[in-house]
Design a protein around this motif. Structure first.
Motif, PDB file in Angstrom:
ATOM      1  N   ASP A   1       0.847  -1.076   0.020  1.00 48.04           N
ATOM      2  CA  ASP A   1      -0.020  -0.043  -0.006  1.00 48.04           C
ATOM      3  C   ASP A   1       0.794   1.154  -0.116  1.00 48.04           C
ATOM      4  O   ASP A   1       2.148   1.009   0.066  1.00 48.04           O
ATOM      5  CB  ASP A   1      -1.150   0.046   1.054  1.00 48.04           C
ATOM      6  CG  ASP A   1      -0.431   0.031   2.553  1.00 48.04           C
ATOM      7  OD1 ASP A   1       0.786   0.532   2.459  1.00 48.04           O
ATOM      8  OD2 ASP A   1      -1.051  -0.505   3.418  1.00 48.04           O
ATOM      9  N   GLU A   2       0.242   2.376   0.052  1.00 52.49           N
ATOM     10  CA  GLU A   2       1.139   3.680  -0.241  1.00 52.49           C
ATOM     11  C   GLU A   2       1.874   3.817   0.880  1.00 52.49           C
ATOM     12  O   GLU A   2       3.027   4.567   1.025  1.00 52.49           O
ATOM     13  CB  GLU A   2       0.429   4.775  -0.658  1.00 52.49           C
ATOM     14  CG  GLU A   2      -0.730   5.409   0.410  1.00 52.49           C
ATOM     15  CD  GLU A   2      -1.605   6.601  -0.311  1.00 52.49           C
ATOM     16  OE1 GLU A   2      -2.200   6.971   0.406  1.00 52.49           O
ATOM     17  OE2 GLU A   2      -1.406   7.039  -1.277  1.00 52.49           O
ATOM     18  N   LYS A   3       1.426   3.544   2.040  1.00 57.18           N
ATOM     19  CA  LYS A   3       2.256   3.715   3.431  1.00 57.18           C
ATOM     20  C   LYS A   3       3.618   2.791   3.430  1.00 57.18           C
ATOM     21  O   LYS A   3       4.587   3.371   3.653  1.00 57.18           O
ATOM     22  CB  LYS A   3       1.379   3.349   4.727  1.00 57.18           C
ATOM     23  CG  LYS A   3       0.670   4.534   5.163  1.00 57.18           C
ATOM     24  CD  LYS A   3      -0.069   3.996   6.693  1.00 57.18           C
ATOM     25  CE  LYS A   3      -0.869   4.941   7.033  1.00 57.18           C
ATOM     26  NZ  LYS A   3      -1.360   4.616   8.236  1.00 57.18           N
ATOM     27  N   GLU A   4       3.379   1.621   3.131  1.00 56.82           N
ATOM     28  CA  GLU A   4       4.688   0.663   2.999  1.00 56.82           C
ATOM     29  C   GLU A   4       5.378   1.388   2.033  1.00 56.82           C
ATOM     30  O   GLU A   4       6.611   1.212   2.223  1.00 56.82           O
ATOM     31  CB  GLU A   4       4.069  -0.526   2.680  1.00 56.82           C
ATOM     32  CG  GLU A   4       3.272  -1.415   3.914  1.00 56.82           C
ATOM     33  CD  GLU A   4       2.748  -2.598   3.376  1.00 56.82           C
ATOM     34  OE1 GLU A   4       2.726  -3.668   4.217  1.00 56.82           O
ATOM     35  OE2 GLU A   4       2.141  -2.874   2.351  1.00 56.82           O
TER      36      GLU A   4
ATOM     37  N   SER B   1       5.780   4.150   0.964  1.00 49.29           N
ATOM     38  CA  SER B   1       6.484   5.582   1.106  1.00 49.29           C
ATOM     39  C   SER B   1       7.641   5.241   2.151  1.00 49.29           C
ATOM     40  O   SER B   1       8.575   5.894   2.069  1.00 49.29           O
ATOM     41  CB  SER B   1       5.666   6.462   1.755  1.00 49.29           C
ATOM     42  OG  SER B   1       4.923   6.135   2.710  1.00 49.29           O
TER      43      SER B   1
ATOM     44  N   ALA C   1       7.407  10.983   2.263  1.00 48.87           N
ATOM     45  CA  ALA C   1       6.210  11.045   3.131  1.00 48.87           C
ATOM     46  C   ALA C   1       5.056  10.485   2.220  1.00 48.87           C
ATOM     47  O   ALA C   1       5.131  10.869   0.728  1.00 48.87           O
ATOM     48  CB  ALA C   1       5.937  12.592   3.395  1.00 48.87           C
ATOM     49  N   THR C   2       3.967  10.045   2.659  1.00 49.63           N
ATOM     50  CA  THR C   2       2.988   9.633   1.849  1.00 49.63           C
ATOM     51  C   THR C   2       2.313  10.665   0.955  1.00 49.63           C
ATOM     52  O   THR C   2       2.067  10.259   0.029  1.00 49.63           O
ATOM     53  CB  THR C   2       1.943   9.082   2.956  1.00 49.63           C
ATOM     54  OG1 THR C   2       2.515   8.071   3.727  1.00 49.63           O
ATOM     55  CG2 THR C   2       0.699   8.216   1.981  1.00 49.63           C
TER      56      THR C   2
ATOM     57  N   LEU D   1       4.240  10.883  -2.101  1.00 49.36           N
ATOM     58  CA  LEU D   1       3.813   9.987  -2.946  1.00 49.36           C
ATOM     59  C   LEU D   1       2.606   9.976  -3.722  1.00 49.36           C
ATOM     60  O   LEU D   1       2.768  10.029  -4.746  1.00 49.36           O
ATOM     61  CB  LEU D   1       4.092   8.663  -2.495  1.00 49.36           C
ATOM     62  CG  LEU D   1       4.184   7.066  -2.929  1.00 49.36           C
ATOM     63  CD1 LEU D   1       5.517   7.393  -3.823  1.00 49.36           C
ATOM     64  CD2 LEU D   1       4.208   6.086  -1.893  1.00 49.36           C
ATOM     65  N   ARG D   2       1.753  10.447  -3.186  1.00 47.97           N
ATOM     66  CA  ARG D   2       0.465  10.788  -3.725  1.00 47.97           C
ATOM     67  C   ARG D   2       0.572  11.904  -4.812  1.00 47.97           C
ATOM     68  O   ARG D   2       0.261  11.649  -5.819  1.00 47.97           O
ATOM     69  CB  ARG D   2      -0.654  11.381  -2.739  1.00 47.97           C
ATOM     70  CG  ARG D   2      -1.310  10.048  -1.916  1.00 47.97           C
ATOM     71  CD  ARG D   2      -2.381  10.763  -0.951  1.00 47.97           C
ATOM     72  NE  ARG D   2      -2.653  10.017   0.145  1.00 47.97           N
ATOM     73  CZ  ARG D   2      -2.592  10.125   1.377  1.00 47.97           C
ATOM     74  NH1 ARG D   2      -2.519  11.502   1.745  1.00 47.97           N
ATOM     75  NH2 ARG D   2      -2.816   9.126   2.149  1.00 47.97           N
TER      76      ARG D   2
ATOM     77  N   TYR E   1       2.562   2.535 -10.522  1.00 49.52           N
ATOM     78  CA  TYR E   1       1.608   1.799  -9.519  1.00 49.52           C
ATOM     79  C   TYR E   1       0.522   1.354 -10.215  1.00 49.52           C
ATOM     80  O   TYR E   1       0.200   1.320 -11.365  1.00 49.52           O
ATOM     81  CB  TYR E   1       1.267   2.830  -8.438  1.00 49.52           C
ATOM     82  CG  TYR E   1       0.381   4.168  -9.374  1.00 49.52           C
ATOM     83  CD1 TYR E   1      -0.928   4.035  -9.140  1.00 49.52           C
ATOM     84  CD2 TYR E   1       1.045   5.179  -9.852  1.00 49.52           C
ATOM     85  CE1 TYR E   1      -1.791   5.308  -9.839  1.00 49.52           C
ATOM     86  CE2 TYR E   1       0.488   6.051 -10.497  1.00 49.52           C
ATOM     87  CZ  TYR E   1      -0.904   6.119 -10.670  1.00 49.52           C
ATOM     88  OH  TYR E   1      -1.848   7.046 -11.126  1.00 49.52           O
TER      89      TYR E   1
END
Length: 83
Positions: free
Chosen positions: A16-19, A21, A27-28, A31-32, A48
């Motif tokens: 997922d985006e947390k992992e 990042s 930072a998340t 990445l977004r 992605y």
């Protein structure tokens, strides 16, 4: 024979985006933003997958993206750098 050190050995692992990042060191929200701009740290952002409303990154893609960075190297935890 050249050996590679990869962050994840499973090439099918989806993060997922947390992992992602944490692996990339961004930072998340950064990445977004990179998904919208197509750039991360002034370079093309890693690819992605969008599955419905869910965003996932392939571990193998992140490993390849990190290895493409100039001067980047993965050091195993606990190893000492003799520089």
């Amino acid at each position: 024979m050249k050996t590679e050190t990869r962050l994840y050995t499973s090439t099918r692992k989806l993060l997922d985006e947390k992992e992602a990042s944490l692996i990339i060191g961004a930072a998340t929200p950064t990445l977004r933003k990179s998904r919208c701009t197509g750039e991360l740290f002034g370079l093309p952002a890693p690819k992605y997958l969008k599955l419905g409303r869910t965003i996932r990154y392939q571990a193998s893609v992140l490993n390849d993206w990190l290895e493409s960075l100039e001067g980047y190297s993965i050091q195993p935890i606990g190893s000492k750098n003799d520089d």
